[in-house]
Design a protein around this motif. Structure first.
Motif, PDB file in Angstrom:
ATOM      1  N   THR A  61      -8.922   5.417  36.148  1.00 26.99           N
ATOM      2  CA  THR A  61      -9.646   5.871  35.157  1.00 26.99           C
ATOM      3  C   THR A  61     -11.055   5.461  34.835  1.00 26.99           C
ATOM      4  O   THR A  61     -12.112   6.109  34.436  1.00 26.99           O
ATOM      5  N   TYR A  62     -11.302   4.156  35.304  1.00 22.05           N
ATOM      6  CA  TYR A  62     -12.646   3.393  35.382  1.00 22.05           C
ATOM      7  C   TYR A  62     -13.259   3.366  36.456  1.00 22.05           C
ATOM      8  O   TYR A  62     -14.404   2.720  36.728  1.00 22.05           O
ATOM      9  N   ASP A  63     -12.796   4.136  37.645  1.00 24.07           N
ATOM     10  CA  ASP A  63     -13.482   4.156  38.938  1.00 24.07           C
ATOM     11  C   ASP A  63     -14.519   5.132  38.944  1.00 24.07           C
ATOM     12  O   ASP A  63     -14.134   6.338  39.295  1.00 24.07           O
ATOM     13  N   VAL A  64     -15.610   4.804  39.047  1.00 26.86           N
ATOM     14  CA  VAL A  64     -16.888   5.553  38.704  1.00 26.86           C
ATOM     15  C   VAL A  64     -17.083   6.601  39.929  1.00 26.86           C
ATOM     16  O   VAL A  64     -17.244   7.816  39.986  1.00 26.86           O
ATOM     17  N   PRO A  65     -16.787   6.028  41.401  1.00 25.86           N
ATOM     18  CA  PRO A  65     -17.277   6.726  42.329  1.00 25.86           C
ATOM     19  C   PRO A  65     -15.937   7.842  42.364  1.00 25.86           C
ATOM     20  O   PRO A  65     -16.326   9.086  42.867  1.00 25.86           O
ATOM     21  N   LEU A  66     -14.850   7.415  42.189  1.00 26.07           N
ATOM     22  CA  LEU A  66     -13.823   8.627  42.025  1.00 26.07           C
ATOM     23  C   LEU A  66     -14.189   9.649  40.991  1.00 26.07           C
ATOM     24  O   LEU A  66     -13.844  10.741  41.227  1.00 26.07           O
ATOM     25  N   GLN A  67     -14.417   9.005  39.718  1.00 25.36           N
ATOM     26  CA  GLN A  67     -14.717   9.943  38.808  1.00 25.36           C
ATOM     27  C   GLN A  67     -15.747  10.927  39.017  1.00 25.36           C
ATOM     28  O   GLN A  67     -15.921  12.199  38.828  1.00 25.36           O
ATOM     29  N   GLN A  68     -16.685  10.661  39.781  1.00 21.23           N
ATOM     30  CA  GLN A  68     -18.085  11.367  40.102  1.00 21.23           C
ATOM     31  C   GLN A  68     -17.557  12.259  41.166  1.00 21.23           C
ATOM     32  O   GLN A  68     -17.756  13.653  41.357  1.00 21.23           O
ATOM     33  N   ALA A  69     -16.529  12.019  42.160  1.00 16.73           N
ATOM     34  CA  ALA A  69     -15.959  12.935  43.068  1.00 16.73           C
ATOM     35  C   ALA A  69     -15.240  14.077  42.614  1.00 16.73           C
ATOM     36  O   ALA A  69     -15.157  15.306  42.956  1.00 16.73           O
ATOM     37  N   PHE A  70     -14.370  13.730  41.636  1.00 11.72           N
ATOM     38  CA  PHE A  70     -13.392  14.690  40.873  1.00 11.72           C
ATOM     39  C   PHE A  70     -13.711  15.127  39.906  1.00 11.72           C
ATOM     40  O   PHE A  70     -13.368  16.439  39.555  1.00 11.72           O
ATOM     41  N   THR A  71     -14.664  14.733  39.173  1.00 11.10           N
ATOM     42  CA  THR A  71     -14.961  15.085  37.556  1.00 11.10           C
ATOM     43  C   THR A  71     -16.416  15.468  37.531  1.00 11.10           C
ATOM     44  O   THR A  71     -16.766  16.269  36.612  1.00 11.10           O
ATOM     45  N   GLY A  72     -17.337  14.957  38.444  1.00 12.49           N
ATOM     46  CA  GLY A  72     -18.730  15.013  38.423  1.00 12.49           C
ATOM     47  C   GLY A  72     -19.217  14.322  37.220  1.00 12.49           C
ATOM     48  O   GLY A  72     -20.430  14.426  36.882  1.00 12.49           O
ATOM     49  N   THR A  73     -18.495  13.540  36.745  1.00 11.27           N
ATOM     50  CA  THR A  73     -19.062  12.457  35.556  1.00 11.27           C
ATOM     51  C   THR A  73     -18.690  10.998  35.870  1.00 11.27           C
ATOM     52  O   THR A  73     -17.993  10.872  36.821  1.00 11.27           O
ATOM     53  N   ASN A  74     -19.076  10.119  35.222  1.00  6.47           N
ATOM     54  CA  ASN A  74     -18.659   8.598  35.353  1.00  6.47           C
ATOM     55  C   ASN A  74     -17.488   8.208  34.481  1.00  6.47           C
ATOM     56  O   ASN A  74     -17.096   7.403  34.723  1.00  6.47           O
ATOM     57  N   GLY A  75     -17.099   9.505  33.876  1.00  7.82           N
ATOM     58  CA  GLY A  75     -15.661   8.914  33.274  1.00  7.82           C
ATOM     59  C   GLY A  75     -16.149   8.237  31.851  1.00  7.82           C
ATOM     60  O   GLY A  75     -17.386   8.106  31.360  1.00  7.82           O
ATOM     61  N   PRO A  76     -15.018   7.591  31.088  1.00  4.64           N
ATOM     62  CA  PRO A  76     -13.698   7.497  31.746  1.00  4.64           C
ATOM     63  C   PRO A  76     -12.799   8.735  31.458  1.00  4.64           C
ATOM     64  O   PRO A  76     -13.324   9.335  30.580  1.00  4.64           O
ATOM     65  N   ASN A  77     -11.896   9.077  32.640  1.00  4.54           N
ATOM     66  CA  ASN A  77     -11.116  10.218  32.375  1.00  4.54           C
ATOM     67  C   ASN A  77      -9.730   9.614  32.639  1.00  4.54           C
ATOM     68  O   ASN A  77      -9.729   8.912  33.759  1.00  4.54           O
ATOM     69  N   PRO A  78      -8.518   9.839  32.031  1.00  2.00           N
ATOM     70  CA  PRO A  78      -7.434   9.355  32.786  1.00  2.00           C
ATOM     71  C   PRO A  78      -6.955   9.971  34.093  1.00  2.00           C
ATOM     72  O   PRO A  78      -6.543  11.300  34.078  1.00  2.00           O
ATOM     73  N   PHE A  79      -7.004   8.964  34.909  1.00  2.00           N
ATOM     74  CA  PHE A  79      -6.291   9.263  36.311  1.00  2.00           C
ATOM     75  C   PHE A  79      -5.445   8.034  36.372  1.00  2.00           C
ATOM     76  O   PHE A  79      -5.920   7.151  37.011  1.00  2.00           O
ATOM     77  N   SER A  80      -4.236   7.967  36.224  1.00  4.33           N
ATOM     78  CA  SER A  80      -3.532   6.942  36.181  1.00  4.33           C
ATOM     79  C   SER A  80      -1.853   7.225  36.160  1.00  4.33           C
ATOM     80  O   SER A  80      -1.690   8.315  35.541  1.00  4.33           O
ATOM     81  N   THR A  81      -1.189   6.482  36.666  1.00  7.99           N
ATOM     82  CA  THR A  81       0.179   6.886  36.526  1.00  7.99           C
ATOM     83  C   THR A  81       0.794   6.698  35.324  1.00  7.99           C
ATOM     84  O   THR A  81       0.551   5.922  34.547  1.00  7.99           O
ATOM     85  N   GLY A  82       1.734   7.754  34.624  1.00  9.11           N
ATOM     86  CA  GLY A  82       2.581   7.568  33.763  1.00  9.11           C
ATOM     87  C   GLY A  82       3.528   6.363  33.848  1.00  9.11           C
ATOM     88  O   GLY A  82       3.989   5.908  34.826  1.00  9.11           O
ATOM     89  N   GLY A  83       3.840   5.928  32.657  1.00 10.04           N
ATOM     90  CA  GLY A  83       4.852   4.761  32.570  1.00 10.04           C
ATOM     91  C   GLY A  83       4.835   4.332  31.170  1.00 10.04           C
ATOM     92  O   GLY A  83       4.028   4.449  30.175  1.00 10.04           O
ATOM     93  N   GLY A  84       6.277   4.094  30.546  1.00  6.26           N
ATOM     94  CA  GLY A  84       6.320   3.327  29.492  1.00  6.26           C
ATOM     95  C   GLY A  84       7.915   3.736  29.032  1.00  6.26           C
ATOM     96  O   GLY A  84       8.877   3.341  29.876  1.00  6.26           O
ATOM     97  N   VAL A  85       8.335   3.892  27.794  1.00  4.05           N
ATOM     98  CA  VAL A  85       9.383   4.048  27.147  1.00  4.05           C
ATOM     99  C   VAL A  85       9.565   5.274  26.526  1.00  4.05           C
ATOM    100  O   VAL A  85       8.789   5.818  25.811  1.00  4.05           O
ATOM    101  N   SER A  86      10.890   5.539  26.719  1.00  2.00           N
ATOM    102  CA  SER A  86      11.176   7.166  26.024  1.00  2.00           C
ATOM    103  C   SER A  86      11.585   7.310  24.755  1.00  2.00           C
ATOM    104  O   SER A  86      11.834   6.172  23.892  1.00  2.00           O
ATOM    105  N   GLU A  87      11.166   8.168  24.013  1.00  2.00           N
ATOM    106  CA  GLU A  87      11.364   8.350  22.582  1.00  2.00           C
ATOM    107  C   GLU A  87      12.681   8.718  22.382  1.00  2.00           C
ATOM    108  O   GLU A  87      13.232   8.628  21.214  1.00  2.00           O
TER     109      GLU A  87
END
Length: 480
Positions: A304-330
């Motif tokens: 999410t906060y990886d600027v080179p990655l964000q530039q490569a995949f989105t063309g921006t500095n981000g942040p944009n969510p790029f991360s594993t899902g995880g948590g508890v069920s509703e």
């Protein structure tokens, strides 16, 4: 609901065998819904999306991406399939002929890809892999519409299909592959998922597959109630009854997920179904890091906060969510096999159960030639990568066991409880994400969960050392 027996054991071959026997003896159906279901059950209007990220088309290559090329051109990591095999120490298994022979991996995707067989052949020739013993394409839910290269939904699912097939095969080159294509896009929600249920029930009831890989999810909050979701669980109940292992990706938006419009993100922690289903093994994502000595380590995937990655995949500095899902069920209460980690999950079903490579800063290279995308080698990532990878390792374990393993979650938690050598703890990283949205471009941060020793809500029981994990999962001694 029966609960697993509590067993106090020290690590070792005898302890491990006893724990697995206990897990098998205590097998039980799914947990019940954790919330009220007073709303009327209606036709689901949920959004199902594939969990795959692909580098922009302009960066497609005529030869496979290498780690050195990714570092020099994009300032990120990337890997080829042989490196993925090395990361999980698969060579000792392959040297013994453990390739998934006799097992069948079922991959479920909308539309499929019109060039998947030839693309897999190109992929195999490039890396010196054999063709799968059998590769079948089935359409039990109806005829697939004519290919439209201008339909971004179709081309997106073709990319998903290609990643699923190529990397499940890379891990389990001796396994049969059945690609189950459905004729309606899950992103339409209202009709898409019932088509998947129909298709999966067909392959289960006809004894066609041993492990099912699913790289899509729907945010739980997009269901109005458990009663709306419950009919869609039919395939998983069927799989449980027939001893078929079902896997699902936990998603790529970190602690959040998309709302019903498919683009607006929740500003609170959420999880996605079917990964939260107690009859499904939830697969999260890690980031692989290769050391100078050629060994690999894993941390939780969060770009999410990886600027080179964000530039490569989105063309921006981000942040944009790029991360594993995880948590508890509703919707789902804690299943019995998670009783030993109740201090982490509380009363709810926790995900993921296990994690493998999924980071975009650590993407994998795949080959495609379907109309609508440039022909060549792409970089892809997400829990859509992690899930088919793990399906390959389950196929290897099926071969070692000489039978289907069915619901493997009890075994995963039993192995974790005795600190089995095949499980590798992931203790660094989190899935907290930030993003801007709305007319005012308001910045939101959704606080997620952090990795720690033992089970956690971002890596599950950890990742794997395949040479030990596969026989452990199969219930065999290390020498098998």
């Amino acid at each position: 609901m029966r609960k697993a027996r509590v067993i106090a054991l020290t690590a070792g071959a005898g302890a491990l065998a006893s724990a697995l026997v206990a897990a098998g003896a205590a097998a039980a159906p799914a947990a019940t819904a954790a919330v009220g279901s007073d709303a009327a059950a209606a036709t689901p209007a949920v959004v199902i999306k594939p969990g795959v990220h692909q580098l922009p088309q302009a960066k497609t290559l005529s030869t496979p991406w290498t780690t050195a090329l990714c570092e020099s051109q994009l300032d990120i990591l990337c890997y080829q399939p042989d490196q993925i095999r090395a990361a999980y120490n698969e060579a000792p298994l392959l040297s013994k002929g453990i390739t998934g022979k006799g097992a069948t991996i079922v991959i479920v995707d909308s539309f499929g890809s019109p060039t998947i067989k030839s693309d897999l052949s190109t992929f195999d020739k490039q890396f010196g892999y054999p063709d799968p013993p059998s590769f079948k394409i089935l359409t039990p839910a109806g005829k697939i519409p004519a290919w439209d290269p201008n339909n971004a939904d179709m081309t997106g699912w073709a990319g998903e299909t290609t990643l699923d097939v190529e990397y499940a095969h890379a891990v389990a080159p001796g396994a049969n592959i059945v690609l189950v294509e459905t004729p309606v896009s899950e992103t339409e929600g209202v009709t898409g998922f019932p088509e998947i249920v129909k298709a999966e029930k067909y392959v289960i009831n006809h004894g066609i597959g041993d492990v099912i890989s699913q790289s899509f999810d729907a945010t739980e909050e997009t269901f109005t109630s458990y009663r709306q979701l419950e009919p869609l669980r039919a395939a998983y109940k069927d799989a449980y009854a027939h001893g078929v292992t079902v896997l699902a990706a936990t998603g790529d938006d970190g602690a959040t997920n998309a709302e019903l419009d498919g683009t607006t993100l929740y500003t609170k922690p959420t999880t996605g179904w079917p990964s939260t289903d107690p009859l499904v093994t939830a697969v999260g994502g890690t980031q692989l890091k290769e050391g100078s000595d050629g060994t690999f380590s894993s941390v939780v995937w969060n770009d999410t906060y990886d600027v080179p990655l964000q530039q490569a995949f989105t063309g921006t500095n981000g942040p944009n969510p790029f991360s594993t899902g995880g948590g508890v069920s509703e919707f789902f209460s804690r299943p019995w096999y998670q009783n030993g980690v109740a201090r982490v999950t509380g009363a709810a079903r926790g995900v993921p159960d296990i994690s493998l490579s999924g980071a975009c800063d650590g993407a994998v290279t795949m080959y495609t030639s379907y109309p609508g995308d440039p022909v060549g080698w792409h970089l892809v990532c997400g829990t859509s990568e992690a899930t088919p990878l793990f399906s390959g390792f389950v196929a290897l374990a099926d071969q070692v066991a000489h039978h289907r393993l069915g619901l493997i979650n009890p075994a995963l938690y039993a192995l974790s409880a005795v600190r089995a050598p095949g499980l590798v703890d992931v203790t660094q990283g989190n899935n907290t994400v930030s993003f801007t949205q709305g007319a005012a471009n308001t910045l939101y941060t959704v606080k997620g969960y952090s990795a720690k020793r033992g089970y956690d809500l971002v890596s599950g029981v950890g990742t794997i050392n395949a040479a030990s994990f596969v026989p452990e999962l199969a219930g065999r001694a290390a020498g098998f």
